[in-house]
Design a protein around this motif. Sequence first.
Motif, short mmCIF file in Angstrom:
data_model
loop_
_atom_site.label_atom_id
_atom_site.label_comp_id
_atom_site.label_asym_id
_atom_site.label_seq_id
_atom_site.Cartn_x
_atom_site.Cartn_y
_atom_site.Cartn_z
N LEU A 1 -57.88 141.78 31.23
CA LEU A 1 -57.42 141.64 29.86
C LEU A 1 -57.03 140.17 29.51
CD1 LEU A 1 -55.10 144.59 28.62
CD2 LEU A 1 -57.52 144.25 27.89
N ASN A 2 -57.21 139.90 28.56
CA ASN A 2 -56.53 138.45 27.93
C ASN A 2 -55.11 138.68 27.65
OD1 ASN A 2 -57.91 136.09 27.76
ND2 ASN A 2 -57.88 135.97 25.62
N PRO A 3 -54.56 137.73 27.60
CA PRO A 3 -52.99 137.72 27.39
C PRO A 3 -52.58 138.45 26.11
CG PRO A 3 -53.39 135.61 27.79
CD PRO A 3 -54.98 136.17 27.86
N ALA B 1 -54.28 137.92 31.48
CA ALA B 1 -54.41 136.29 31.65
C ALA B 1 -55.70 135.89 31.32
CB ALA B 1 -54.35 136.32 33.39
N CYS B 2 -55.84 134.63 30.80
CA CYS B 2 -56.99 134.06 30.24
C CYS B 2 -57.67 133.43 31.36
CB CYS B 2 -56.49 133.33 29.18
SG CYS B 2 -55.38 131.98 29.48
N ASN B 3 -57.16 133.18 32.60
CA ASN B 3 -58.18 132.51 33.46
C ASN B 3 -58.65 133.51 34.74
OD1 ASN B 3 -55.04 132.86 34.34
ND2 ASN B 3 -55.08 130.94 35.47
N SER C 1 -62.41 132.03 25.27
CA SER C 1 -63.37 131.01 25.09
C SER C 1 -63.11 130.11 26.33
CB SER C 1 -63.04 129.96 23.83
OG SER C 1 -61.86 129.63 23.83
N ASN C 2 -61.86 129.88 26.97
CA ASN C 2 -61.82 129.08 28.07
C ASN C 2 -62.39 129.57 29.22
OD1 ASN C 2 -59.91 128.98 30.48
ND2 ASN C 2 -59.17 130.42 29.05
N ALA C 3 -62.39 130.91 29.34
CA ALA C 3 -63.04 131.73 30.45
C ALA C 3 -64.43 131.61 30.30
CB ALA C 3 -62.42 133.19 30.55
N GLY D 1 -49.24 125.73 30.08
CA GLY D 1 -49.90 126.89 30.47
C GLY D 1 -51.06 127.23 29.53
N CYS D 2 -51.93 126.55 28.92
CA CYS D 2 -52.84 126.73 28.18
C CYS D 2 -54.16 126.12 28.46
CB CYS D 2 -52.67 126.56 26.66
SG CYS D 2 -54.03 126.93 25.64
N PRO D 3 -55.17 126.45 29.29
CA PRO D 3 -55.25 128.02 29.93
C PRO D 3 -53.96 128.22 30.72
CG PRO D 3 -57.24 126.82 30.11
CD PRO D 3 -56.09 125.68 29.42
N GLN D 4 -53.66 129.38 31.00
CA GLN D 4 -52.69 129.78 31.84
C GLN D 4 -52.45 129.26 33.15
OE1 GLN D 4 -52.96 134.11 31.65
NE2 GLN D 4 -50.88 134.18 30.53
N PHE D 5 -51.17 128.87 33.71
CA PHE D 5 -51.27 127.91 35.00
C PHE D 5 -51.79 128.76 36.08
CE2 PHE D 5 -47.46 125.06 35.47
CZ PHE D 5 -47.72 124.41 34.39
N ALA E 1 -54.71 120.36 25.25
CA ALA E 1 -55.35 120.27 23.83
C ALA E 1 -55.62 121.34 23.09
CB ALA E 1 -56.80 119.33 24.25
N LYS E 2 -55.90 122.52 23.81
CA LYS E 2 -56.20 123.54 23.11
C LYS E 2 -54.95 124.13 22.53
CE LYS E 2 -57.84 128.56 23.52
NZ LYS E 2 -58.64 129.45 24.51
N ALA E 3 -53.86 124.18 23.10
CA ALA E 3 -52.58 124.68 22.55
C ALA E 3 -52.32 123.72 21.36
CB ALA E 3 -51.34 124.61 23.56
FE1 F3S Z 1 -55.16 131.02 27.47
FE2 F3S Z 1 -53.40 131.67 25.15
FE3 F3S Z 1 -54.54 129.00 25.83
S1 F3S Z 1 -55.18 132.82 25.98
S2 F3S Z 1 -56.39 129.47 27.00
S3 F3S Z 1 -53.11 130.13 27.22
S4 F3S Z 1 -54.49 130.06 23.77
#
Ligand code: F3S
Length: 404
Positions: free
Chosen positions: A78-80, A118-120, A142-144, A298-302, A376-378
């Motif tokens: 699952l994503n965050p 988690a998104c990673n 998208s980052n994954a 932490g975007c993507p998460q650490f 940059a994504k955040a």
């Molecule tokens: Fe992950 Fe949230 Fe960024 S889902 S890539 S930390 S927008």
Amino acid sequence: MHLTRDEERILKGDKGEAEALAMRIIVNLGDLEGADRLIPIKTAHISGVSYQTGGEGLIRYLERMVKAGARVTVPSSLNPAGMDLREWRSMGVPEEFAETQLEIIDLFSKMGINMTCACNPYELFPAVTSVEKGDHIAWGESNAVIFANSMIGARTNREGGPATLACAIIGKTSNWGMHLDEGRRPTVEVRVGGELDHLGYNLLGAFIGKNMPSDIAIFRGLSPAAGREKMKHMGAALAAKGGHPIYHAEGITPESMLYPPEDTADLQRIDITQKDLLDMKDDLYPPDADDADVFVLGCPQFGAFEFDRLAGLVRGRKMVDGKRILVFAGRDIMPHLPGKWIDEIRESGVEIYHDTCMVVTPLKGMNLGKVGTDSAKAAHYIPRMQGIGSSLLPLEVIVERCMD
Ligand code: F3S
């Protein structure tokens, strides 16, 4: 699209309502994209988990699936979610939001999905990190997606939330786009001169994402020593600004050797340096929160690299009164990290939260008015999805502003 006899039977409802609904979603989307058939997937990563982004529609969809007896048939993550599922009170998340978010998580768990939000996934789960070059998967973050296609050489389109769940239930996806060799070919060559720092990688992704949204880039000149962390952030920015599912980087990504310079000589070419990128920073990310007291990382998460880097920067230092740094990381990664890093980070006053991130948690409800970030994504999504100002800053600057 050609369907096997078994797939036809699922579509007709012979295996139950949940499978029929999931199959209908996959087939309809595949038909729209011109897919020729369905292909088995190894894993699914399901996006659209936060109540902040999914709202009531998400709950109704999940309730319908659970009532119909849906179960996933491949390892699925699952994503965050919209909050730390245990520490949401210390985050300041409103009670009503928390109740609804927990209901969503409960519905996902009833379908047999891995509950680490988690998104990673490429850094966290044994079942998912075992994804290898050439594997077909259905990931929805998208980052994954861009990491899996580019850095691993696995194959996934950027699936939407309902589609990822449908693929997880059927164990298949439709065959088009990133699943095909021709969909992965570069269409623009980007030559990078000199070394880029961490911010430079973020800006490189954002610049190409914004200006070449329909192209697949092959980067030449990036240092193989950049490591997975910088490539992870570059890819996240590229996907956020431009929706890209893949890039290639000479000497770094596994498919880059398929495209030697002599084969890409006809492509449009862009030359760029760290200085060019820094000159464009305020255009890509107009500073909107230079007086921020709260900083989100932490975007993507650490992953392990980011924890190591932050621990080195905050070692022996203390947070100044009135400042806050919030770190977001998947819960499952924590037992695998050296405890010393986590102690140093916590002792400095940095707060670490799990299961969520700064984009999908209700920042306004937590009374956070303006934030700074190193991502940059955040910095792209926070103003759009939260309606509050953000500034993009190097991590070193953030630590200097917050610590004695
Ligand atoms: Fe992950 Fe949230 Fe960024 S889902 S890539 S930390 S927008």
